[in-house]
Design a protein around this motif. Structure first.
Motif, short mmCIF file in Angstrom:
data_model
loop_
_atom_site.label_atom_id
_atom_site.label_comp_id
_atom_site.label_asym_id
_atom_site.label_seq_id
_atom_site.Cartn_x
_atom_site.Cartn_y
_atom_site.Cartn_z
N TRP A 1 -2.61 7.02 12.13
CA TRP A 1 -2.19 7.22 10.74
C TRP A 1 -0.85 7.93 10.70
O TRP A 1 -0.44 8.62 11.64
CB TRP A 1 -3.24 7.99 9.96
CG TRP A 1 -3.72 9.24 10.62
CD1 TRP A 1 -3.14 10.47 10.59
CD2 TRP A 1 -4.89 9.39 11.43
NE1 TRP A 1 -3.85 11.39 11.32
CE2 TRP A 1 -4.94 10.74 11.85
CE3 TRP A 1 -5.89 8.51 11.85
CZ2 TRP A 1 -5.96 11.24 12.66
CZ3 TRP A 1 -6.90 9.00 12.65
CH2 TRP A 1 -6.93 10.34 13.05
N ILE A 2 -0.18 7.75 9.56
CA ILE A 2 1.08 8.44 9.27
C ILE A 2 0.88 9.19 7.96
O ILE A 2 0.55 8.59 6.94
CB ILE A 2 2.26 7.45 9.14
CG1 ILE A 2 2.39 6.59 10.39
CG2 ILE A 2 3.56 8.19 8.87
CD1 ILE A 2 3.45 5.50 10.28
N TYR A 3 1.07 10.51 8.01
CA TYR A 3 0.89 11.32 6.81
C TYR A 3 2.15 11.28 5.94
O TYR A 3 3.19 10.75 6.34
CB TYR A 3 0.58 12.77 7.19
CG TYR A 3 -0.74 12.94 7.89
CD1 TYR A 3 -1.94 12.77 7.20
CD2 TYR A 3 -0.80 13.28 9.24
CE1 TYR A 3 -3.16 12.93 7.84
CE2 TYR A 3 -2.02 13.45 9.89
CZ TYR A 3 -3.20 13.27 9.18
OH TYR A 3 -4.39 13.42 9.82
N GLU A 4 2.02 11.84 4.75
CA GLU A 4 3.12 11.84 3.79
C GLU A 4 4.34 12.58 4.33
O GLU A 4 5.48 12.25 3.98
CB GLU A 4 2.67 12.45 2.46
CG GLU A 4 1.62 11.61 1.74
CD GLU A 4 1.23 12.21 0.40
OE1 GLU A 4 1.93 13.14 -0.05
OE2 GLU A 4 0.25 11.75 -0.20
N ASN B 1 5.27 1.17 -6.03
CA ASN B 1 4.38 1.95 -6.90
C ASN B 1 3.83 1.06 -8.00
O ASN B 1 4.59 0.42 -8.74
CB ASN B 1 5.14 3.12 -7.54
CG ASN B 1 5.43 4.22 -6.53
OD1 ASN B 1 4.58 4.57 -5.73
ND2 ASN B 1 6.64 4.76 -6.57
N VAL B 2 2.52 0.99 -8.09
CA VAL B 2 1.85 0.24 -9.15
C VAL B 2 0.96 1.20 -9.92
O VAL B 2 0.09 1.87 -9.34
CB VAL B 2 0.99 -0.91 -8.56
CG1 VAL B 2 0.32 -1.69 -9.68
CG2 VAL B 2 1.85 -1.83 -7.71
N ARG B 3 1.17 1.27 -11.24
CA ARG B 3 0.44 2.21 -12.09
C ARG B 3 -1.05 1.83 -12.15
O ARG B 3 -1.40 0.66 -12.20
CB ARG B 3 1.01 2.20 -13.51
CG ARG B 3 2.39 2.82 -13.63
CD ARG B 3 2.93 2.62 -15.05
NE ARG B 3 2.03 3.17 -16.04
CZ ARG B 3 2.09 4.42 -16.48
NH1 ARG B 3 3.01 5.25 -16.01
NH2 ARG B 3 1.25 4.85 -17.40
N PRO C 1 0.57 3.13 -4.11
CA PRO C 1 -0.17 3.17 -2.84
C PRO C 1 -1.54 3.81 -2.99
O PRO C 1 -1.97 4.17 -4.08
CB PRO C 1 0.75 3.99 -1.95
CG PRO C 1 1.49 4.88 -2.88
CD PRO C 1 1.73 4.06 -4.12
N ARG C 2 -2.21 4.01 -1.85
CA ARG C 2 -3.61 4.41 -1.81
C ARG C 2 -3.89 5.83 -2.30
O ARG C 2 -4.88 6.03 -3.02
CB ARG C 2 -4.11 4.25 -0.37
CG ARG C 2 -5.58 4.46 -0.17
CD ARG C 2 -5.96 4.12 1.26
NE ARG C 2 -7.38 4.23 1.50
CZ ARG C 2 -8.00 5.34 1.84
NH1 ARG C 2 -7.31 6.46 2.00
NH2 ARG C 2 -9.30 5.36 2.04
N SER D 1 1.36 8.68 -7.46
CA SER D 1 2.80 8.69 -7.25
C SER D 1 3.55 7.78 -8.21
O SER D 1 4.76 7.94 -8.42
CB SER D 1 3.13 8.28 -5.80
OG SER D 1 2.62 6.98 -5.52
N SER D 2 2.86 6.81 -8.82
CA SER D 2 3.51 5.91 -9.78
C SER D 2 3.65 6.54 -11.17
O SER D 2 4.29 5.96 -12.05
CB SER D 2 2.71 4.61 -9.89
OG SER D 2 1.42 4.86 -10.44
N LEU D 3 3.04 7.70 -11.37
CA LEU D 3 3.03 8.36 -12.68
C LEU D 3 3.92 9.58 -12.67
O LEU D 3 3.90 10.38 -11.73
CB LEU D 3 1.60 8.77 -13.05
CG LEU D 3 0.54 7.66 -13.03
CD1 LEU D 3 -0.85 8.27 -13.15
CD2 LEU D 3 0.80 6.66 -14.16
N GLU D 4 4.70 9.76 -13.73
CA GLU D 4 5.54 10.95 -13.83
C GLU D 4 4.71 12.19 -14.18
O GLU D 4 5.01 13.29 -13.71
CB GLU D 4 6.61 10.73 -14.91
CG GLU D 4 7.63 9.64 -14.55
CD GLU D 4 8.71 9.51 -15.60
OE1 GLU D 4 8.67 10.29 -16.59
OE2 GLU D 4 9.58 8.64 -15.45
#
Length: 349
Positions: free
Chosen positions: A121-124, A203-205, A230-231, A284-287
């Motif tokens: 895995w790759i973290y943020e 990014n998909v809301r 993303p997830r 992440s897609s939301l402000e």
């Protein structure tokens, strides 16, 4: 053969371009080998690779071919697939040899299952990690210990202890597994993500649906968040706009065929007049935090349904009572008429 293949892919990965991932990602490989000691056929192996829980690769013993399950994987260097297919064939033989060694000691005569879960895995923050675990007949068996850097038995069975000890006596084999897990696997994932981002929006809301079921004492609340990418996502229920209500049921984050995800969070709360509830979603897609309030029209009342059922039952009971009374009256009249007739026909001489 395995070490040479691992080294070639590892060098290829280290020389290729690395992308910086802003979100966490996982690449998992699941090896499943099944064998019936009573049968005449050799063990059969299937390998499934998943990126962020979405299957992207498949290998089956009967085909001896690595199948790509996503069109965007065609952008990856063809040499990568050739090397990966050779690695799949190598570990297919290795796992089939292992299952034939283990099955007699486990006393499973009908069907034996041996599984290996390998992934990274790759973290943020762009840090990485990995794991490798082995299972035998549905139970933990052996795992690769990241701290001790060797194989460890998950159970006290002699077969697991002997096998782990045997693998650890081959330092090149142990080192190769760590190279795959910590370096090669991570680089493969970066290469996949590098081509995948061109085909899928970053990014998909999310869409959010809330509903509940209320009784006189308790209310069950559900919040379904779906269609996001993303997830990573944070979903929680809030009472009266400020009190976080810990959930007692949360589904895993599940993938959709289109690459988006969904999750459902549920909680049971006391039914108190005046309390309000809302589902809060962070992504992440939301402000800002996305809030959906649970209104009265979202709640079904089980008491109303029970009342309705009692009404139907009462009607049914009344109907039965009426039928019983009518039948009883008719029977009484019939007996009375029969008695009169008997008296008429049985007059004394």
């Amino acid at each position: 053969m395995g070490s040479m293949l691992g080294l070639s892919i590892l060098l290829e990965g280290l020389l290729s371009f690395s992308v910086v991932c802003a979100d966490s990602h996982r690449l998992n490989y699941c090896f499943t080998t099944i064998w019936s000691p009573k049968g005449s056929t050799p063990p059969q192996t299937q390998i499934i690779a998943s990126l962020d829980d979405v299957p992207i690769l498949k290998y089956i013993s009967s085909d001896q071919k690595l199948q790509r399950l996503a069109d965007w994987l065609g952008k990856v260097d063809p040499r990568h697939w050739e090397d990966l297919e050779k690695i799949a064939k190598y570990y297919e033989l290795r796992h089939q040899h292992t299952i034939q060694r283990l099955s007699p000691s486990q006393n499973y005569t009908d069907l034996y299952v041996y599984q290996v879960k390998f992934g990274c895995w790759i973290y943020e923050d762009n840090s990485t990690g990995g794991e490798e675990e082995f299972g035998a007949h549905g139970r933990d068996f052996i795992f690769l210990d990241n701290e001790k850097r060797k194989f460890m038995a998950s159970v006290g069975e002699s077969a697991a202890l002997v096998l782990a000890k045997e693998w650890n006596r081959r330092p090149n084999s142990v080192r190769r597994q760590f190279d795959y897990k910590d370096m090669a696997c991570v680089q493969w994932m970066r290469n996949y993500l590098d081509v995948k981002t061109d085909d899928f929006p970053k990014n998909v809301r999310p869409e959010v649906k809330v509903w509940g079921r209320s009784s006189e004492r308790k209310t069950r609340l559900h919040c379904l968040v779906y269609g996001f990418h993303p997830r990573p996502v944070d979903v929680k229920w809030v009472r009266n706009g400020e009190d976080h209500v810990p959930s007692d049921e949360m589904s895993p984050i599940l993938p959709h065929p289109d690459g988006t995800y969904q999750i459902r969070v549920s909680v049971e709360v006391p039914t108190i007049e005046g309390d309000t509830y809302s589902c809060h979603v962070e992504h992440s897609s939301l402000e800002d935090v996305f809030t959906v309030k649970l209104d009265a029209e979202h709640i079904s009342h089980t008491e109303k349904r029970r009342t309705f059922n009692w009404i139907l039952l009462s009607i049914a009971l009344v109907s039965l009572l009426v039928v019983f009374i009518v039948v009883h009256i008719e029977k009484s009249v019939y007996i009375e008429k029969s008695g009169r007739k008997d008296k008429a026909t049985n007059k004394p001489d």
